[in-house]
Design a protein around this motif. Structure first.
Motif, PDB file in Angstrom:
ATOM      1  N   ALA A  93      95.432 -70.149  82.377  1.00 46.75           N
ATOM      2  CA  ALA A  93      94.965 -68.884  81.799  1.00 46.75           C
ATOM      3  C   ALA A  93      96.121 -68.090  81.213  1.00 46.75           C
ATOM      4  CB  ALA A  93      94.245 -68.061  82.862  1.00 46.75           C
ATOM      5  N   LEU A  94      95.859 -67.508  80.064  1.00 43.25           N
ATOM      6  CA  LEU A  94      96.850 -66.667  79.377  1.00 43.25           C
ATOM      7  C   LEU A  94      96.144 -65.391  78.946  1.00 43.25           C
ATOM      8  CD1 LEU A  94      99.341 -67.952  76.672  1.00 43.25           C
ATOM      9  CD2 LEU A  94      98.106 -65.822  76.354  1.00 43.25           C
ATOM     10  N   ASN A  95      96.676 -64.247  79.357  1.00 41.43           N
ATOM     11  CA  ASN A  95      96.074 -62.967  78.987  1.00 41.43           C
ATOM     12  C   ASN A  95      96.558 -62.599  77.585  1.00 41.43           C
ATOM     13  OD1 ASN A  95      95.552 -60.081  78.722  1.00 41.43           O
ATOM     14  ND2 ASN A  95      95.046 -60.136  80.892  1.00 41.43           N
ATOM     15  N   LEU A  96      95.714 -62.876  76.599  1.00 40.72           N
ATOM     16  CA  LEU A  96      96.140 -62.721  75.212  1.00 40.72           C
ATOM     17  C   LEU A  96      96.284 -61.262  74.805  1.00 40.72           C
ATOM     18  CD1 LEU A  96      96.904 -64.493  72.828  1.00 40.72           C
ATOM     19  CD2 LEU A  96      94.552 -64.340  72.019  1.00 40.72           C
ATOM     20  N   LYS A  97      95.561 -60.374  75.485  1.00 40.64           N
ATOM     21  CA  LYS A  97      95.743 -58.955  75.180  1.00 40.64           C
ATOM     22  C   LYS A  97      97.072 -58.463  75.735  1.00 40.64           C
ATOM     23  CE  LYS A  97      93.741 -54.338  75.641  1.00 40.64           C
ATOM     24  NZ  LYS A  97      92.569 -53.524  76.083  1.00 40.64           N
ATOM     25  N   ARG A  98      97.311 -58.717  77.024  1.00 29.03           N
ATOM     26  CA  ARG A  98      98.522 -58.210  77.658  1.00 29.03           C
ATOM     27  C   ARG A  98      99.786 -58.852  77.096  1.00 29.03           C
ATOM     28  NH1 ARG A  98      97.384 -58.814  83.127  1.00 29.03           N
ATOM     29  NH2 ARG A  98      98.410 -60.855  83.262  1.00 29.03           N
ATOM     30  N   GLN A  99      99.714 -60.141  76.738  1.00 29.08           N
ATOM     31  CA  GLN A  99     100.921 -60.847  76.307  1.00 29.08           C
ATOM     32  C   GLN A  99     100.891 -61.258  74.842  1.00 29.08           C
ATOM     33  OE1 GLN A  99     101.418 -63.660  79.984  1.00 29.08           O
ATOM     34  NE2 GLN A  99     103.445 -63.018  79.239  1.00 29.08           N
ATOM     35  N   GLY A 100     100.028 -60.599  74.077  1.00 28.87           N
ATOM     36  CA  GLY A 100      99.986 -60.855  72.641  1.00 28.87           C
ATOM     37  C   GLY A 100      99.738 -59.580  71.867  1.00 28.87           C
ATOM     38  N   LEU A 101      98.529 -59.049  71.990  1.00 30.70           N
ATOM     39  CA  LEU A 101      98.175 -57.856  71.229  1.00 30.70           C
ATOM     40  C   LEU A 101      98.962 -56.626  71.678  1.00 30.70           C
ATOM     41  CD1 LEU A 101      94.311 -58.261  70.854  1.00 30.70           C
ATOM     42  CD2 LEU A 101      95.993 -58.244  69.006  1.00 30.70           C
ATOM     43  N   LEU A 102      99.117 -56.421  72.998  1.00 26.45           N
ATOM     44  CA  LEU A 102      99.808 -55.212  73.462  1.00 26.45           C
ATOM     45  C   LEU A 102     101.286 -55.186  73.047  1.00 26.45           C
ATOM     46  CD1 LEU A 102      98.290 -54.398  76.965  1.00 26.45           C
ATOM     47  CD2 LEU A 102      97.772 -53.404  74.741  1.00 26.45           C
ATOM     48  N   PRO A 103     102.034 -56.293  73.152  1.00 26.92           N
ATOM     49  CA  PRO A 103     103.409 -56.257  72.631  1.00 26.92           C
ATOM     50  C   PRO A 103     103.470 -55.924  71.142  1.00 26.92           C
ATOM     51  CG  PRO A 103     103.132 -58.121  74.096  1.00 26.92           C
ATOM     52  CD  PRO A 103     101.766 -57.538  73.891  1.00 26.92           C
ATOM     53  N   LEU A 104     102.508 -56.422  70.375  1.00 29.30           N
ATOM     54  CA  LEU A 104     102.481 -56.123  68.943  1.00 29.30           C
ATOM     55  C   LEU A 104     102.183 -54.649  68.705  1.00 29.30           C
ATOM     56  CD1 LEU A 104     102.446 -56.868  65.955  1.00 29.30           C
ATOM     57  CD2 LEU A 104     100.079 -57.644  66.236  1.00 29.30           C
ATOM     58  N   THR A 105     101.151 -54.124  69.359  1.00 37.01           N
ATOM     59  CA  THR A 105     100.796 -52.717  69.147  1.00 37.01           C
ATOM     60  C   THR A 105     101.890 -51.787  69.655  1.00 37.01           C
ATOM     61  OG1 THR A 105      99.552 -52.668  71.232  1.00 37.01           O
ATOM     62  CG2 THR A 105      98.321 -53.166  69.240  1.00 37.01           C
ATOM     63  N   ALA A 106     102.563 -52.163  70.749  1.00 37.84           N
ATOM     64  CA  ALA A 106     103.636 -51.325  71.288  1.00 37.84           C
ATOM     65  C   ALA A 106     104.811 -51.244  70.324  1.00 37.84           C
ATOM     66  CB  ALA A 106     104.095 -51.862  72.643  1.00 37.84           C
ATOM     67  N   ALA A 107     105.172 -52.370  69.730  1.00 33.87           N
ATOM     68  CA  ALA A 107     106.284 -52.375  68.777  1.00 33.87           C
ATOM     69  C   ALA A 107     105.932 -51.553  67.536  1.00 33.87           C
ATOM     70  CB  ALA A 107     106.631 -53.813  68.385  1.00 33.87           C
ATOM     71  N   LEU A 108     104.710 -51.689  67.056  1.00 35.96           N
ATOM     72  CA  LEU A 108     104.292 -50.911  65.890  1.00 35.96           C
ATOM     73  C   LEU A 108     104.213 -49.426  66.208  1.00 35.96           C
ATOM     74  CD1 LEU A 108     101.537 -53.223  64.359  1.00 35.96           C
ATOM     75  CD2 LEU A 108     103.782 -52.695  63.402  1.00 35.96           C
ATOM     76  N   ARG A 109     103.784 -49.083  67.413  1.00 35.77           N
ATOM     77  CA  ARG A 109     103.713 -47.677  67.821  1.00 35.77           C
ATOM     78  C   ARG A 109     105.108 -47.049  67.823  1.00 35.77           C
ATOM     79  NH1 ARG A 109     102.103 -48.466  72.705  1.00 35.77           N
ATOM     80  NH2 ARG A 109      99.932 -48.689  72.064  1.00 35.77           N
ATOM     81  N   LEU A 110     106.073 -47.765  68.371  1.00 37.72           N
ATOM     82  CA  LEU A 110     107.437 -47.240  68.422  1.00 37.72           C
ATOM     83  C   LEU A 110     108.018 -47.090  67.020  1.00 37.72           C
ATOM     84  CD1 LEU A 110     109.918 -46.341  69.956  1.00 37.72           C
ATOM     85  CD2 LEU A 110     110.514 -48.752  70.341  1.00 37.72           C
ATOM     86  N   LEU A 111     107.831 -48.083  66.176  1.00 36.46           N
ATOM     87  CA  LEU A 111     108.317 -47.982  64.795  1.00 36.46           C
ATOM     88  C   LEU A 111     107.638 -46.834  64.052  1.00 36.46           C
ATOM     89  CD1 LEU A 111     108.722 -51.592  63.329  1.00 36.46           C
ATOM     90  CD2 LEU A 111     110.465 -49.798  63.460  1.00 36.46           C
ATOM     91  N   ALA A 112     106.341 -46.675  64.272  1.00 35.74           N
ATOM     92  CA  ALA A 112     105.604 -45.596  63.602  1.00 35.74           C
ATOM     93  C   ALA A 112     106.159 -44.233  64.003  1.00 35.74           C
ATOM     94  CB  ALA A 112     104.119 -45.692  63.941  1.00 35.74           C
TER      95      ALA A 112
END
Length: 367
Positions: A259-278
């Motif tokens: 099992a791989l949590n695609l939200k926690r280890q895929g989408l959330l890292p992406l959204t977090a990086a974009l949030r910081l850059l924004a």
């Protein structure tokens, strides 16, 4: 420009599309069922996803429409709560207010596993009226959040809801709260802000929401320690790759070894990086796709990087939405897990490549 599909759950709630009636009839019948039972409102969404997939809509647009439907549930819940209060003699709202949705709902990227993340901004009022006015809005918040829970958008386990004092206050207090929170590097406050920053007005006076957004951006130049802690938290939810860049879940609460949590280890890292850059660059956008477009236009990203990351984001959403839909069809509850063993060699390599691109973006956001 927004797709015409965004009118599906908008104020007009119409479906005036230039498509053959044979395609639209199943969707129109499905929409007629939407208001039949409030208790089944969220259970109805998997049927909507299947109907939209049959019309070849991409996952990112389906996520927008799911979010729009959730927004509609918010508006109905708030209207019903206010009507009930009016009938009981509470009277109309004593001051202007705005209800916010936050997190994936604020970004309009909800899938089939949301909970409530909401807040209330009130117009400033005299201190001597606090007990009266706060009691009115506490009652409103308690009632509309209860209705949403009944409709299948469950209470937030972390209590990030307008029914709690921390998430319900006048605009001047919100501004002061942002000043204090963003002047520190406390992990818990940064985690709360990571939820708050991705907000959108769903009901009431949207100018109050804009005042809060302006106040947050005004704090950025003096928030160096806070922004540094935002970057440090990237390590708390790394992408699902080991040191050799092979797919590997973090194992937290995993239902099985693959099992791989695609939200926690895929989408959330992406959204977090974009949030910081924004935040760093003054980007006013909230959704991932809009932030990428803005950062591209501002010359923040390398040539072609926004296009690549947009495709990465869309593939992750498609994969997670498909997994959630399969769970509902198997009489299970939608969650954020995918089974690596179900991915063929090409899919595994593509997911590895996608996660590598998110790592590159994280490095850009930190720098």
């Amino acid at each position: 420009m927004d797709s015409v599909w965004r009118e599906l759950f908008g104020q007009q709630r119409s479906l005036e599309l230039q498509l053959p009636s044979a395609l639209l009839e199943p969707l129109e019948r499905l929409l007629e069922q939407a208001s039949d039972s409030w208790d089944q409102a969220r259970d109805w969404q998997p049927q909507l996803v299947r109907a939209l997939q049959q019309l070849s809509l991409p996952g990112w647009l389906i996520a927008q429409l799911l979010s729009d439907h959730n927004d509609l549930l918010y508006r109905v819940a708030i209207d019903e709560a206010m009507d009930e209060m009016q009938a009981e003699g509470w009277g109309p709202a004593p001051v202007r207010f705005c209800v916010l949705v936050m997190g994936s709902g604020g970004r309009h990227e909800s899938l089939l596993h949301p909970d409530q993340d909401n807040a209330l901004i009130l117009e400033d009022y005299p201190l001597e009226r606090h007990n009266e006015i706060d009691a009115w809005f506490r009652t409103l918040a308690e009632r509309f959040t209860a209705r949403l829970d009944q409709a299948g958008i469950p209470y937030c386990k972390g209590d990030v809801m307008a029914s709690r004092p921390l998430w319900r206050k006048p605009i001047s207090e919100w501004k002061e709260q942002m000043r204090l929170w963003m002047a520190t590097r406390r992990v818990k406050l940064v985690q709360l802000c990571n939820i708050l920053f991705d907000f959108a007005p769903v009901y009431g006076d949207a100018t109050l929401a804009q005042q809060l957004r302006d106040a947050i951006q005004a704090q950025v130049p003096t928030a160096g320690l806070f922004l540094h802690e935002m970057a440090e938290l990237f390590d708390e939810s790394p992408v699902a790759l080991d040191r050799f860049e092979r797919l590997q879940g973090d194992g937290k609460d995993a239902p099985h070894r693959n099992a791989l949590n695609l939200k926690r280890q895929g989408l959330l890292p992406l959204t977090a990086a974009l949030r910081l850059l924004a935040l760093k660059k003054g980007c006013p956008e909230v959704s991932c796709r809009a932030r990428l477009a803005w950062l591209d236009q501002a010359g923040v990203l390398q040539v072609g990087q926004a296009r690549v990351l947009t495709q990465v984001f869309e593939r992750l959403l498609d994969r997670l939405l498909l997994a959630q839909l399969e769970r509902t069809e198997g009489d299970g509850l939608p969650d954020n897990w995918i089974d690596q063993a179900q991915l063929d060699d090409f899919e595994q390599r593509q997911l590895q490549w996608d996660l590598k691109q998110i790592r590159v973006l994280q490095q850009k956001a930190v720098g």
